[in-house]
Design a protein around this motif. Structure first.
Motif, PDB file in Angstrom:
ATOM      1  N   VAL A 145      -0.610  17.953 -21.504  1.00 13.91           N
ATOM      2  CA  VAL A 145      -0.011  16.632 -21.722  1.00 13.91           C
ATOM      3  C   VAL A 145       1.511  16.714 -21.772  1.00 13.91           C
ATOM      4  N   GLY A 146       2.021  17.833 -22.288  1.00 18.29           N
ATOM      5  CA  GLY A 146       3.464  17.956 -22.468  1.00 18.29           C
ATOM      6  C   GLY A 146       4.239  18.379 -21.239  1.00 18.29           C
ATOM      7  N   ILE A 147       3.617  19.190 -20.371  1.00 17.37           N
ATOM      8  CA  ILE A 147       4.362  19.740 -19.221  1.00 17.37           C
ATOM      9  C   ILE A 147       3.775  19.336 -17.866  1.00 17.37           C
ATOM     10  N   ILE A 148       2.511  19.679 -17.639  1.00 17.37           N
ATOM     11  CA  ILE A 148       1.908  19.472 -16.306  1.00 17.37           C
ATOM     12  C   ILE A 148       1.783  17.994 -15.955  1.00 17.37           C
ATOM     13  N   THR A 149       1.279  17.192 -16.886  1.00 16.57           N
ATOM     14  CA  THR A 149       1.113  15.758 -16.624  1.00 16.57           C
ATOM     15  C   THR A 149       2.437  15.059 -16.321  1.00 16.57           C
ATOM     16  N   PRO A 150       3.501  15.286 -17.107  1.00 15.58           N
ATOM     17  CA  PRO A 150       4.792  14.667 -16.776  1.00 15.58           C
ATOM     18  C   PRO A 150       5.314  15.049 -15.387  1.00 15.58           C
ATOM     19  N   ILE A 151       5.121  16.303 -14.999  1.00 14.40           N
ATOM     20  CA  ILE A 151       5.579  16.736 -13.672  1.00 14.40           C
ATOM     21  C   ILE A 151       4.832  15.974 -12.584  1.00 14.40           C
ATOM     22  N   SER A 152       3.500  15.853 -12.754  1.00 16.24           N
ATOM     23  CA  SER A 152       2.702  15.145 -11.740  1.00 16.24           C
ATOM     24  C   SER A 152       3.100  13.674 -11.658  1.00 16.24           C
ATOM     25  N   GLU A 153       3.386  13.063 -12.819  1.00 14.70           N
ATOM     26  CA  GLU A 153       3.773  11.652 -12.840  1.00 14.70           C
ATOM     27  C   GLU A 153       5.172  11.443 -12.265  1.00 14.70           C
ATOM     28  N   GLU A 154       6.063  12.412 -12.470  1.00 20.37           N
ATOM     29  CA  GLU A 154       7.404  12.303 -11.884  1.00 20.37           C
ATOM     30  C   GLU A 154       7.357  12.450 -10.367  1.00 20.37           C
ATOM     31  N   PHE A 155       6.551  13.382  -9.872  1.00 19.83           N
ATOM     32  CA  PHE A 155       6.363  13.517  -8.422  1.00 19.83           C
ATOM     33  C   PHE A 155       5.868  12.200  -7.838  1.00 19.83           C
ATOM     34  N   MET A 156       4.897  11.589  -8.545  1.00 19.04           N
ATOM     35  CA  MET A 156       4.271  10.361  -8.060  1.00 19.04           C
ATOM     36  C   MET A 156       5.208   9.162  -8.156  1.00 19.04           C
ATOM     37  N   LEU A 202       0.823  -1.210   0.000  1.00 14.31           N
ATOM     38  CA  LEU A 202       0.000   0.000   0.000  1.00 14.31           C
ATOM     39  C   LEU A 202       0.859   1.263   0.000  1.00 14.31           C
ATOM     40  N   LEU A 203       1.957   1.222   0.742  1.00  9.99           N
ATOM     41  CA  LEU A 203       2.860   2.368   0.807  1.00  9.99           C
ATOM     42  C   LEU A 203       3.445   2.678  -0.567  1.00  9.99           C
ATOM     43  N   CYS A 204       3.626   1.639  -1.359  1.00 14.30           N
ATOM     44  CA  CYS A 204       4.237   1.808  -2.685  1.00 14.30           C
ATOM     45  C   CYS A 204       3.220   2.133  -3.782  1.00 14.30           C
ATOM     46  N   ILE A 205       1.959   1.745  -3.580  1.00 12.32           N
ATOM     47  CA  ILE A 205       0.984   1.955  -4.658  1.00 12.32           C
ATOM     48  C   ILE A 205      -0.098   2.994  -4.330  1.00 12.32           C
ATOM     49  N   TYR A 206      -0.129   3.512  -3.089  1.00 16.09           N
ATOM     50  CA  TYR A 206      -1.185   4.478  -2.768  1.00 16.09           C
ATOM     51  C   TYR A 206      -1.146   5.725  -3.655  1.00 16.09           C
ATOM     52  N   PRO A 207       0.063   6.181  -4.112  1.00  9.03           N
ATOM     53  CA  PRO A 207       0.064   7.333  -5.024  1.00  9.03           C
ATOM     54  C   PRO A 207      -0.681   7.046  -6.331  1.00  9.03           C
ATOM     55  N   VAL A 208      -0.555   5.813  -6.830  1.00 10.69           N
ATOM     56  CA  VAL A 208      -1.230   5.437  -8.078  1.00 10.69           C
ATOM     57  C   VAL A 208      -2.741   5.388  -7.859  1.00 10.69           C
ATOM     58  N   ILE A 209      -3.148   4.911  -6.682  1.00 14.24           N
ATOM     59  CA  ILE A 209      -4.576   4.876  -6.345  1.00 14.24           C
ATOM     60  C   ILE A 209      -5.136   6.287  -6.302  1.00 14.24           C
ATOM     61  N   PHE A 210      -4.382   7.202  -5.674  1.00  8.44           N
ATOM     62  CA  PHE A 210      -4.825   8.606  -5.604  1.00  8.44           C
ATOM     63  C   PHE A 210      -4.882   9.202  -7.007  1.00  8.44           C
ATOM     64  N   PHE A 248      -0.873  17.495  -4.216  1.00 11.57           N
ATOM     65  CA  PHE A 248      -0.896  16.413  -3.223  1.00 11.57           C
ATOM     66  C   PHE A 248       0.471  15.750  -3.081  1.00 11.57           C
ATOM     67  N   PHE A 249       1.049  15.337  -4.217  1.00  8.38           N
ATOM     68  CA  PHE A 249       2.342  14.651  -4.169  1.00  8.38           C
ATOM     69  C   PHE A 249       3.461  15.596  -3.744  1.00  8.38           C
ATOM     70  N   GLY A 250       3.359  16.861  -4.159  1.00 15.39           N
ATOM     71  CA  GLY A 250       4.350  17.852  -3.744  1.00 15.39           C
ATOM     72  C   GLY A 250       4.348  18.039  -2.238  1.00 15.39           C
ATOM     73  N   PHE A 251       3.146  18.038  -1.647  1.00 16.31           N
ATOM     74  CA  PHE A 251       3.030  18.166  -0.188  1.00 16.31           C
ATOM     75  C   PHE A 251       3.664  16.966   0.512  1.00 16.31           C
ATOM     76  N   ILE A 252       3.393  15.764  -0.011  1.00 12.71           N
ATOM     77  CA  ILE A 252       3.978  14.549   0.570  1.00 12.71           C
ATOM     78  C   ILE A 252       5.498  14.583   0.482  1.00 12.71           C
ATOM     79  N   LEU A 253       6.022  14.984  -0.672  1.00 10.07           N
ATOM     80  CA  LEU A 253       7.470  15.031  -0.870  1.00 10.07           C
ATOM     81  C   LEU A 253       8.127  16.083   0.026  1.00 10.07           C
ATOM     82  N   LEU A 254       7.484  17.232   0.145  1.00  4.25           N
ATOM     83  CA  LEU A 254       8.022  18.280   1.027  1.00  4.25           C
ATOM     84  C   LEU A 254       8.024  17.823   2.480  1.00  4.25           C
ATOM     85  N   LYS A 255       6.949  17.177   2.869  1.00  2.00           N
ATOM     86  CA  LYS A 255       6.815  16.677   4.235  1.00  2.00           C
ATOM     87  C   LYS A 255       7.903  15.662   4.564  1.00  2.00           C
TER      88      LYS A 255
END
Length: 268
Positions: free
Chosen positions: A146-157, A11-19, A72-79
């Protein structure tokens, strides 16, 4: 207890994908709700029109859900102090960043060349449909979403959270392969999933060596933007020379990757 521990680790490894999945479904439902409200005011509600409405707004749905994911992922990473945007001295060299950009571009050229040479689209109608949906917003909004925002979100995740969590339980090589498989499954069609797995391995390796999400984002953005830039009249002609594009892609990738490896030796 051991079973509980395994479940917690998974769950710890896949919860980002679920979100990630929930956010996309949630935004899509919000758009459907909006359509229902406007249709009720007009006194017309048509399922076929709803499907068309969602298809036409796929890029916007992706944009909004990706922005939610970045927050969401940025907050988790910062935390967890894992928002790795720092650069080593050699990485500030423009040649280093350019090498990552060319890795992304050359991998796109190679992937699309192989798809065209072997006419792989005939084996996956869902691939053609997906690419059409991801190109439905116009060049500018497609590049932004698709070119900028989505890749950033997927890299964070994926590289930021999933990969780092996987490394807590397995070695980095296994973690790279596992996060790449997850990346492939996320694309949900055989063609995209195949080159996404390979891209995931490359991006995972880039992130591991550079220890910076900037570099993984640069590769991912470079690849995704090419999907839309190569649809422009001037560049689209190049796509028709599949074999040449594949060969050039391989050569550029080799040169860029060699530079990347040498530059990272200096860093370490």
């Amino acid at each position: 207890m051991k079973k509980d521990n395994i479940i917690k680790k998974i769950l710890l490894c896949i919860y980002p994908v679920i979100f990630w999945l929930i956010s996309q479904v949630g935004v899509s439902i919000a758009f459907q709700f909006y359509y229902a409200l406007t249709s009720m005011k007009k006194g017309i509600y048509d399922l076929e029109d709803l499907t068309t409405f969602i298809s036409e707004n796929t890029v916007f749905i992706l944009l909004i859900s990706s922005l939610i994911n970045i927050i969401f992922f940025g907050f988790i990473l910062l935390k967890n102090k894992k928002l790795h945007f720092h650069l080593y001295e050699n990485q500030k060299n423009i040649k280093y960043i350019v090498s990552i950009i060319f890795l992304g571009i050359s991998f796109f050229m190679f992937s699309m060349g192989i798809i065209d040479i072997f006419d792989l689209t005939k084996y996956s109608s869902s691939y053609t449909e997906t690419m059409a949906l991801l190109s439905s917003g116009g060049v500018l909004i497609n590049i932004i979403s698709v070119g900028i925002i989505t890749p950033i979100s997927e890299e964070f995740m994926l590289r930021g959270i999933v990969y780092n969590n996987l490394k807590r339980y397995v070695n980095f090589k296994t973690a790279i392969i596992l996060q790449a498989l997850i990346f492939g499954v996320m694309h949900m069609n055989i063609i995209q999933s195949t080159y996404a797995i390979i891209a995931g391995i490359i991006i995972g390796y880039i992130y591991e060596k550079s220890q910076s999400l900037i570099m993984s984002c640069v590769f991912h953005i470079s690849f995704n933007i090419c999907n839309h830039l190569f649809s422009l009249p001037i560049l689209s002609d190049i796509m028709s020379y599949s074999l040449l594009m594949t060969i050039i892609g391989v050569l550029i990738f080799y040169i860029s990757f060699k530079y990347f490896l040498n530059a990272n030796k200096k860093i370490t």
